[in-house]
Design a protein around this motif. Structure first.
Motif, PDB file in Angstrom:
ATOM      1  N   SER A 273       0.771  -1.403   0.006  1.00  0.00           N
ATOM      2  CA  SER A 273       0.058  -0.055  -0.022  1.00  0.00           C
ATOM      3  C   SER A 273       0.972   1.163   0.037  1.00  0.00           C
ATOM      4  CB  SER A 273      -0.954  -0.088   1.455  1.00  0.00           C
ATOM      5  OG  SER A 273      -0.123  -0.099   2.246  1.00  0.00           O
ATOM      6  N   TRP A 274       2.264   1.352   0.232  1.00  0.00           N
ATOM      7  CA  TRP A 274       3.114   1.982   0.451  1.00  0.00           C
ATOM      8  C   TRP A 274       4.183   1.965  -1.038  1.00  0.00           C
ATOM      9  CZ3 TRP A 274       1.719   6.385   2.496  1.00  0.00           C
ATOM     10  CH2 TRP A 274       0.800   6.527   3.776  1.00  0.00           C
ATOM     11  N   SER A 275       3.764   1.404  -1.924  1.00  0.00           N
ATOM     12  CA  SER A 275       4.626   1.116  -3.205  1.00  0.00           C
ATOM     13  C   SER A 275       3.619   1.461  -4.331  1.00  0.00           C
ATOM     14  CB  SER A 275       5.216  -0.007  -2.999  1.00  0.00           C
ATOM     15  OG  SER A 275       5.889  -0.557  -1.913  1.00  0.00           O
ATOM     16  N   THR A 276       4.216   1.149  -5.637  1.00  0.00           N
ATOM     17  CA  THR A 276       3.589   1.348  -6.779  1.00  0.00           C
ATOM     18  C   THR A 276       4.090   0.429  -7.815  1.00  0.00           C
ATOM     19  OG1 THR A 276       4.861   3.425  -7.553  1.00  0.00           O
ATOM     20  CG2 THR A 276       2.530   3.746  -6.487  1.00  0.00           C
ATOM     21  N   GLY A 277       3.656   0.028  -8.776  1.00  0.00           N
ATOM     22  CA  GLY A 277       4.136  -0.902  -9.727  1.00  0.00           C
ATOM     23  C   GLY A 277       4.769  -0.040 -10.964  1.00  0.00           C
ATOM     24  N   SER A 278       5.044  -0.803 -12.137  1.00  0.00           N
ATOM     25  CA  SER A 278       5.373  -0.077 -13.383  1.00  0.00           C
ATOM     26  C   SER A 278       4.546  -0.463 -14.229  1.00  0.00           C
ATOM     27  CB  SER A 278       6.674  -0.902 -13.637  1.00  0.00           C
ATOM     28  OG  SER A 278       7.126  -0.478 -15.172  1.00  0.00           O
ATOM     29  N   SER A 279       4.093   0.737 -15.228  1.00  0.00           N
ATOM     30  CA  SER A 279       3.555   0.403 -16.473  1.00  0.00           C
ATOM     31  C   SER A 279       3.814  -0.521 -17.524  1.00  0.00           C
ATOM     32  CB  SER A 279       3.010   1.878 -16.717  1.00  0.00           C
ATOM     33  OG  SER A 279       4.280   2.400 -17.545  1.00  0.00           O
ATOM     34  N   ILE A 280       4.937  -0.739 -17.500  1.00  0.00           N
ATOM     35  CA  ILE A 280       5.587  -1.771 -18.583  1.00  0.00           C
ATOM     36  C   ILE A 280       6.303  -3.069 -18.009  1.00  0.00           C
ATOM     37  CG2 ILE A 280       7.825  -0.510 -18.628  1.00  0.00           C
ATOM     38  CD1 ILE A 280       7.859  -1.006 -21.500  1.00  0.00           C
ATOM     39  N   MET A 281       6.906  -2.770 -16.677  1.00  0.00           N
ATOM     40  CA  MET A 281       7.664  -3.937 -16.181  1.00  0.00           C
ATOM     41  C   MET A 281       6.821  -4.643 -15.090  1.00  0.00           C
ATOM     42  SD  MET A 281      11.424  -2.047 -15.898  1.00  0.00           S
ATOM     43  CE  MET A 281      10.723  -0.559 -15.496  1.00  0.00           C
TER      44      MET A 281
END
Length: 462
Positions: A273-281
């Protein structure tokens, strides 16, 4: 264009675009309730002093109270085309009360009115920031208690330096926040004076009671000098500086978090909940909240430079340049407030890979200083002890060894006869940390003492 307070002097008014350029309603609208509070105190004082009829003062007070209720409920909306919040509220008063509404500004200039509203707002807003500093510090101290004995490398120059504990690092961060808390609290003390009655710069010939107005508004005192009262923005500079320093601390803390979260370190596991992901990886889990806090520190530094630049060249008393004070400081305080909340949540939910952190203390010769101090305790002068330990490190490197503990006692004695078998127990990471039990050190019991001391400081209130 709405009628403005200064319309009597100028026959021609600025065109709409120019008027909007010099207007401040988009920024100072947040001062609405503070402006009303100041006007109520001012009107009450005018009535008590006989400057306006007592019944008119009561009428003004009731109308201002009603305007405040309507603004809070949303039934009255602030006109975005008004020049500023002060003229908007006075305009509403005049619409509702006629000439009685026009009496509220006796003995007052927008100069002292604005300065008073600004200080009233900060007397409300800064304690909210202080509370967030306290909560962030408490969150760190909770984690420090949990990890008072969790061993990890300490770094200088981003190179492994000596074994410390995670609790010790959290106490270091908290010590910085305690200083930040002190700066904001100190600034509150200095801004706690009331400019009302200073007028444009020279006060008023009307028999105002500045002591009463200051007292009724909760200020500790009226401002000493009427010119300084409207010229002074030291309080804004001081708070902007405090915000910039605090954000530099959060930025440094978050730099550590970003590094710790890397695949190379793996010291920390931030909650999803305190992180984000990548749109491509697809595999990415990015410490974006820490990075954003680090990035937003630039806003506060820029706002401080903005205010310093505004203030440095204007002649003493009021100048229109001072209208730029609020936007910069409001942004700094908003940024600090939101970043503290994000940082607190991020750190409270983080998990630490304690085995990896402790393993990182082996290799890199973090025990070298302890080896030198071992020799000092045996009677060798420090410079000779330092040289002997450095030579042992060189021997290890040449032999492809990763720690002094991999040398035999015979090999160690080639560099100093003072080495004995008890050295090996003294240079384990745990022993190195435990030995550093002086005030301020990383030994677990000392860290717990620091936690108690820091909690006391964090919970102090001015």
């Amino acid at each position: 264009m709405a009628k403005v307070l200064w319309s009597g002097r100028l026959e021609e008014k600025p065109e709409a675009e120019a008027f909007a350029f010099q207007a401040s309603i988009s920024v100072d609208r947040r001062l609405a309730l503070d402006d009303i509070r100041g006007s109520r105190a001012h009107a009450a004082m005018l009535g008590k002093q006989g400057i306006i009829p007592g019944e008119t003062a009561e009428q003004l007070d009731r109308a201002l109270e009603e305007i405040a209720r309507e603004l809070e409920s949303g039934s009255l909306e602030i006109d975005p085309e008004a020049e500023d919040i002060h003229s908007f509220i006075e305009g509403i008063l005049t619409e509702r009360l006629g000439d009685a509404g026009r009496m509220v500004h006796a003995g007052r200039s927008r100069n002292d009115q604005v300065a008073t509203d600004f200080r009233l707002y900060l007397k409300r807003r800064v304690p909210e920031v202080c509370d967030e500093i306290r909560l962030a510090a408490e969150a760190l101290l909770d984690r420090a208690e949990e990890h008072a004995g969790t061993i990890m490398p300490g770094y200088t120059h981003l190179q492994r330096a000596q074994p410390v504990s995670l609790g010790h690092q959290f106490c270091a961060w908290c010590a910085a926040l305690v200083r930040d808390l002190g700066r904001f609290s100190d600034a509150l003390v200095r801004l706690d004076e009331c400019p009302l009655g200073a007028g444009a710069l020279a006060g008023s010939g009307l028999p105002l009671d500045r002591e009463k107005t200051a007292r009724d508004l909760g200020f500790s005192r009226p401002s000493l000098n009427s010119m300084d009262a409207v010229a002074d923005r030291d309080f804004a500079l001081e708070l902007a500086a405090a915000a910039a320093i605090l954000m530099s601390h959060l930025s440094r803390f978050c730099e550590d978090v970003v590094i710790w979260a890397s695949e190379e370190f793996k010291f920390i596991n931030l909650a999803e909940s305190w992180s984000t992901g990548s749109s491509i990886m697809p595999q990415k889990k990015n410490p974006d909240f820490a990075e954003l806090i680090r990035g937003k520190s630039g806003r506060s530094a820029g706002n401080l430079v903005t205010l310093l630049t505004v203030m440095k060249g204007i002649p003493y008393a009021y100048d229109k340049d001072l209208q730029e004070d609020k936007e910069a400081l409001f942004d700094s305080l908003d940024t600090v407030y939101s970043c503290l909340r994000m940082f607190r949540g991020m750190m409270a939910s983080a998990k630490f890979n304690t085995d990896i952190m402790e393993a990182a203390c082996t290799g890199g010769f973090l025990e070298a200083t302890d080896a030198a101090e071992y020799l000092v305790k045996k009677g060798l002068p420090f410079r000779k002890a330092h040289e002997a330990a450095a030579l042992v490190v060189r021997d290890c490197v040449d032999a492809g060894q990763r720690s002094i503990g991999e040398r035999t006692l015979a090999e160690l004695k080639k560099r100093s006869e003072y080495f004995e078998a008890d050295l090996f127990g003294a240079i384990t990471p745990a022993a190195c940390v435990a030995a550093r039990n002086l005030p301020g050190g990383p030994a677990p019991e000392e860290v717990r003492r620091q936690i108690a001391a820091l909690r006391t400081e964090v919970r102090k209130r001015i």
